[in-house]
Design a protein around this motif. Structure first.
Motif, PDB file in Angstrom:
ATOM      1  N   LEU A 106       0.824  -1.217   0.000  1.00 52.48           N
ATOM      2  CA  LEU A 106       0.000   0.000   0.000  1.00 52.48           C
ATOM      3  C   LEU A 106       0.856   1.265   0.000  1.00 52.48           C
ATOM      4  O   LEU A 106       0.415   2.311  -0.467  1.00 52.48           O
ATOM      5  CB  LEU A 106      -0.939   0.015   1.209  1.00 52.48           C
ATOM      6  N   LYS A 107       2.079   1.161   0.496  1.00 55.29           N
ATOM      7  CA  LYS A 107       2.987   2.310   0.560  1.00 55.29           C
ATOM      8  C   LYS A 107       3.893   2.420  -0.674  1.00 55.29           C
ATOM      9  O   LYS A 107       4.710   3.322  -0.761  1.00 55.29           O
ATOM     10  CB  LYS A 107       3.859   2.220   1.811  1.00 55.29           C
ATOM     11  N   THR A 108       3.768   1.477  -1.597  1.00 57.23           N
ATOM     12  CA  THR A 108       4.632   1.452  -2.779  1.00 57.23           C
ATOM     13  C   THR A 108       4.074   2.389  -3.846  1.00 57.23           C
ATOM     14  O   THR A 108       2.867   2.481  -4.045  1.00 57.23           O
ATOM     15  CB  THR A 108       4.732   0.007  -3.323  1.00 57.23           C
ATOM     16  N   ASP A 109       4.959   3.075  -4.539  1.00 54.98           N
ATOM     17  CA  ASP A 109       4.575   3.977  -5.625  1.00 54.98           C
ATOM     18  C   ASP A 109       4.453   3.182  -6.928  1.00 54.98           C
ATOM     19  O   ASP A 109       5.448   2.645  -7.428  1.00 54.98           O
ATOM     20  CB  ASP A 109       5.635   5.077  -5.770  1.00 54.98           C
ATOM     21  N   PHE A 110       3.239   3.109  -7.451  1.00 52.70           N
ATOM     22  CA  PHE A 110       2.984   2.401  -8.699  1.00 52.70           C
ATOM     23  C   PHE A 110       2.680   3.363  -9.843  1.00 52.70           C
ATOM     24  O   PHE A 110       2.155   2.952 -10.877  1.00 52.70           O
ATOM     25  CB  PHE A 110       1.803   1.422  -8.524  1.00 52.70           C
ATOM     26  N   SER A 111       3.020   4.624  -9.683  1.00 53.87           N
ATOM     27  CA  SER A 111       2.627   5.637 -10.666  1.00 53.87           C
ATOM     28  C   SER A 111       3.195   5.397 -12.066  1.00 53.87           C
ATOM     29  O   SER A 111       2.579   5.786 -13.058  1.00 53.87           O
ATOM     30  CB  SER A 111       2.999   7.036 -10.181  1.00 53.87           C
ATOM     31  N   ASP A 112       4.353   4.754 -12.169  1.00 47.12           N
ATOM     32  CA  ASP A 112       4.926   4.529 -13.495  1.00 47.12           C
ATOM     33  C   ASP A 112       4.659   3.117 -14.025  1.00 47.12           C
ATOM     34  O   ASP A 112       5.257   2.692 -15.005  1.00 47.12           O
ATOM     35  CB  ASP A 112       6.421   4.834 -13.494  1.00 47.12           C
ATOM     36  N   SER A 113       3.733   2.399 -13.402  1.00 45.07           N
ATOM     37  CA  SER A 113       3.366   1.052 -13.852  1.00 45.07           C
ATOM     38  C   SER A 113       1.862   0.990 -14.045  1.00 45.07           C
ATOM     39  O   SER A 113       1.107   1.064 -13.075  1.00 45.07           O
ATOM     40  CB  SER A 113       3.800   0.012 -12.819  1.00 45.07           C
ATOM     41  N   ASN A 114       1.432   0.846 -15.283  1.00 39.65           N
ATOM     42  CA  ASN A 114      -0.005   0.790 -15.563  1.00 39.65           C
ATOM     43  C   ASN A 114      -0.508  -0.624 -15.811  1.00 39.65           C
ATOM     44  O   ASN A 114      -1.629  -0.952 -15.463  1.00 39.65           O
ATOM     45  CB  ASN A 114      -0.348   1.683 -16.752  1.00 39.65           C
ATOM     46  N   ILE A 115       0.331  -1.441 -16.422  1.00 41.61           N
ATOM     47  CA  ILE A 115      -0.056  -2.820 -16.716  1.00 41.61           C
ATOM     48  C   ILE A 115       0.790  -3.722 -15.830  1.00 41.61           C
ATOM     49  O   ILE A 115       2.012  -3.804 -15.980  1.00 41.61           O
ATOM     50  CB  ILE A 115       0.119  -3.138 -18.214  1.00 41.61           C
ATOM     51  N   ILE A 116       0.116  -4.365 -14.867  1.00 38.88           N
ATOM     52  CA  ILE A 116       0.815  -5.093 -13.810  1.00 38.88           C
ATOM     53  C   ILE A 116       0.433  -6.572 -13.833  1.00 38.88           C
ATOM     54  O   ILE A 116      -0.743  -6.922 -13.738  1.00 38.88           O
ATOM     55  CB  ILE A 116       0.499  -4.472 -12.432  1.00 38.88           C
ATOM     56  N   HIS A 117       1.447  -7.406 -13.946  1.00 44.00           N
ATOM     57  CA  HIS A 117       1.257  -8.853 -13.920  1.00 44.00           C
ATOM     58  C   HIS A 117       1.388  -9.331 -12.473  1.00 44.00           C
ATOM     59  O   HIS A 117       2.304  -8.935 -11.763  1.00 44.00           O
ATOM     60  CB  HIS A 117       2.325  -9.536 -14.771  1.00 44.00           C
ATOM     61  N   ILE A 118       0.466 -10.184 -12.060  1.00 45.15           N
ATOM     62  CA  ILE A 118       0.534 -10.763 -10.722  1.00 45.15           C
ATOM     63  C   ILE A 118       0.110 -12.228 -10.795  1.00 45.15           C
ATOM     64  O   ILE A 118      -0.747 -12.597 -11.605  1.00 45.15           O
ATOM     65  CB  ILE A 118      -0.320  -9.962  -9.710  1.00 45.15           C
ATOM     66  N   PHE A 119       0.735 -13.035  -9.992  1.00 46.03           N
ATOM     67  CA  PHE A 119       0.378 -14.453  -9.952  1.00 46.03           C
ATOM     68  C   PHE A 119      -0.851 -14.638  -9.066  1.00 46.03           C
ATOM     69  O   PHE A 119      -1.084 -13.886  -8.125  1.00 46.03           O
ATOM     70  CB  PHE A 119       1.548 -15.298  -9.444  1.00 46.03           C
ATOM     71  N   LEU A 120      -1.643 -15.642  -9.400  1.00 43.12           N
ATOM     72  CA  LEU A 120      -2.762 -16.031  -8.543  1.00 43.12           C
ATOM     73  C   LEU A 120      -2.266 -17.174  -7.659  1.00 43.12           C
ATOM     74  O   LEU A 120      -1.612 -18.104  -8.123  1.00 43.12           O
ATOM     75  CB  LEU A 120      -3.966 -16.461  -9.379  1.00 43.12           C
ATOM     76  N   LEU A 125       5.198  -4.054 -14.854  1.00 44.86           N
ATOM     77  CA  LEU A 125       5.638  -4.556 -13.552  1.00 44.86           C
ATOM     78  C   LEU A 125       5.166  -5.989 -13.389  1.00 44.86           C
ATOM     79  O   LEU A 125       4.033  -6.316 -13.760  1.00 44.86           O
ATOM     80  CB  LEU A 125       5.049  -3.684 -12.427  1.00 44.86           C
ATOM     81  N   VAL A 126       6.032  -6.830 -12.816  1.00 44.96           N
ATOM     82  CA  VAL A 126       5.679  -8.228 -12.570  1.00 44.96           C
ATOM     83  C   VAL A 126       5.896  -8.539 -11.095  1.00 44.96           C
ATOM     84  O   VAL A 126       6.989  -8.337 -10.561  1.00 44.96           O
ATOM     85  CB  VAL A 126       6.555  -9.190 -13.421  1.00 44.96           C
ATOM     86  N   PHE A 127       4.832  -9.014 -10.438  1.00 46.10           N
ATOM     87  CA  PHE A 127       4.955  -9.585  -9.099  1.00 46.10           C
ATOM     88  C   PHE A 127       5.327 -11.049  -9.291  1.00 46.10           C
ATOM     89  O   PHE A 127       4.648 -11.780 -10.021  1.00 46.10           O
ATOM     90  CB  PHE A 127       3.643  -9.483  -8.326  1.00 46.10           C
ATOM     91  N   VAL A 128       6.410 -11.473  -8.649  1.00 47.27           N
ATOM     92  CA  VAL A 128       6.977 -12.793  -8.899  1.00 47.27           C
ATOM     93  C   VAL A 128       6.848 -13.672  -7.652  1.00 47.27           C
ATOM     94  O   VAL A 128       7.261 -13.264  -6.566  1.00 47.27           O
ATOM     95  CB  VAL A 128       8.472 -12.659  -9.293  1.00 47.27           C
ATOM     96  N   PRO A 129       6.302 -14.890  -7.818  1.00 48.49           N
ATOM     97  CA  PRO A 129       6.248 -15.809  -6.685  1.00 48.49           C
ATOM     98  C   PRO A 129       7.623 -16.411  -6.438  1.00 48.49           C
ATOM     99  O   PRO A 129       8.441 -16.511  -7.354  1.00 48.49           O
ATOM    100  CB  PRO A 129       5.270 -16.891  -7.160  1.00 48.49           C
ATOM    101  N   LEU A 130       7.882 -16.798  -5.201  1.00 49.82           N
ATOM    102  CA  LEU A 130       9.157 -17.439  -4.899  1.00 49.82           C
ATOM    103  C   LEU A 130       9.053 -18.188  -3.586  1.00 49.82           C
ATOM    104  O   LEU A 130       8.139 -17.966  -2.796  1.00 49.82           O
ATOM    105  CB  LEU A 130      10.294 -16.407  -4.846  1.00 49.82           C
ATOM    106  N   LEU A 131       9.984 -19.080  -3.381  1.00 52.01           N
ATOM    107  CA  LEU A 131      10.077 -19.808  -2.115  1.00 52.01           C
ATOM    108  C   LEU A 131      11.039 -19.099  -1.173  1.00 52.01           C
ATOM    109  O   LEU A 131      10.791 -18.982   0.016  1.00 52.01           O
ATOM    110  CB  LEU A 131      10.541 -21.251  -2.357  1.00 52.01           C
TER     111      LEU A 131
END
Length: 182
Positions: A34-48, A118-124
């Protein structure tokens, strides 16, 4: 440690987390997002999230990103080539759980990987240089290598980064940022 050992260890550590521990860890991560600036990212990939793997629940993150007018992209896995195809995720998207427990779109519009900001990446687990250990099939390494050169990447993890992953290779791509409970 090497990836194979780390993969086994952190799958087990995640498996041992209680529901209450996961909720607390997730809340800490959500607060940081919620505190992250996403102003320069409009198309965001996220894993389900894969529930049976106790991955972070990404739906609250998606809800937040939609509330700030971001276009959400999710993937569909091709296990014959270990590649991902990418689709717009909106209120009309119908999801189906595949054989590996991954929710995937069945009626969404496909998008070119080069459009993603921007890509949110899953990891262990990750290390202090922002390299990651995933499930070992290389889906995200292939995906990230196809993205535009200035794509941003954020890993989401319940565990603090370790010092070093000892067996990195030329296909491993360090992430820009790792968000984990502080």
């Amino acid at each position: 440690m090497i990836k194979k050992e780390l993969r086994k260890l952190y799958k087990q550590k995640r498996k041992e987390l209680t529901k209450s521990e996961i909720e607390n860890l997730q809340q800490n991560i959500y607060t940081q997002i919620l505190k992250t600036d996403f102003s320069d990212s409009n198309i965001i990939h996220i894993f389900l999230s894969i529930e049976k793997q106790k991955e972070i629940n990404t739906y609250p993150i998606i809800d937040f990103l939609v509330s700030i007018n971001k276009t959400i992209i999710i993937s569909k896995s091709d296990f014959t080539s270990n590649t991902l195809q990418h689709y717009v995720f909106d209120e009309s998207t119908i999801l189906e759980i595949n054989n590996y427990g991954i929710p995937e779109p069945i009626n969404a519009q496909q998008i070119d990987v080069k459009e993603i900001d921007l890509v949110f990446v899953p990891l262990l687990i990750s290390d202090k240089q922002n390299y990651r250990v995933g499930y070992g099939k290389g889906f995200y390494d292939r995906f990230l290598s196809e993205c535009k050169s200035n794509v941003k990447t954020i890993g989401l993890n319940f565990f603090k980064p370790i010092d070093k992953i000892n067996d990195k290779n030329e296909f491993d791509i360090p992430l820009d940022k790792i968000i984990y409970p502080k």
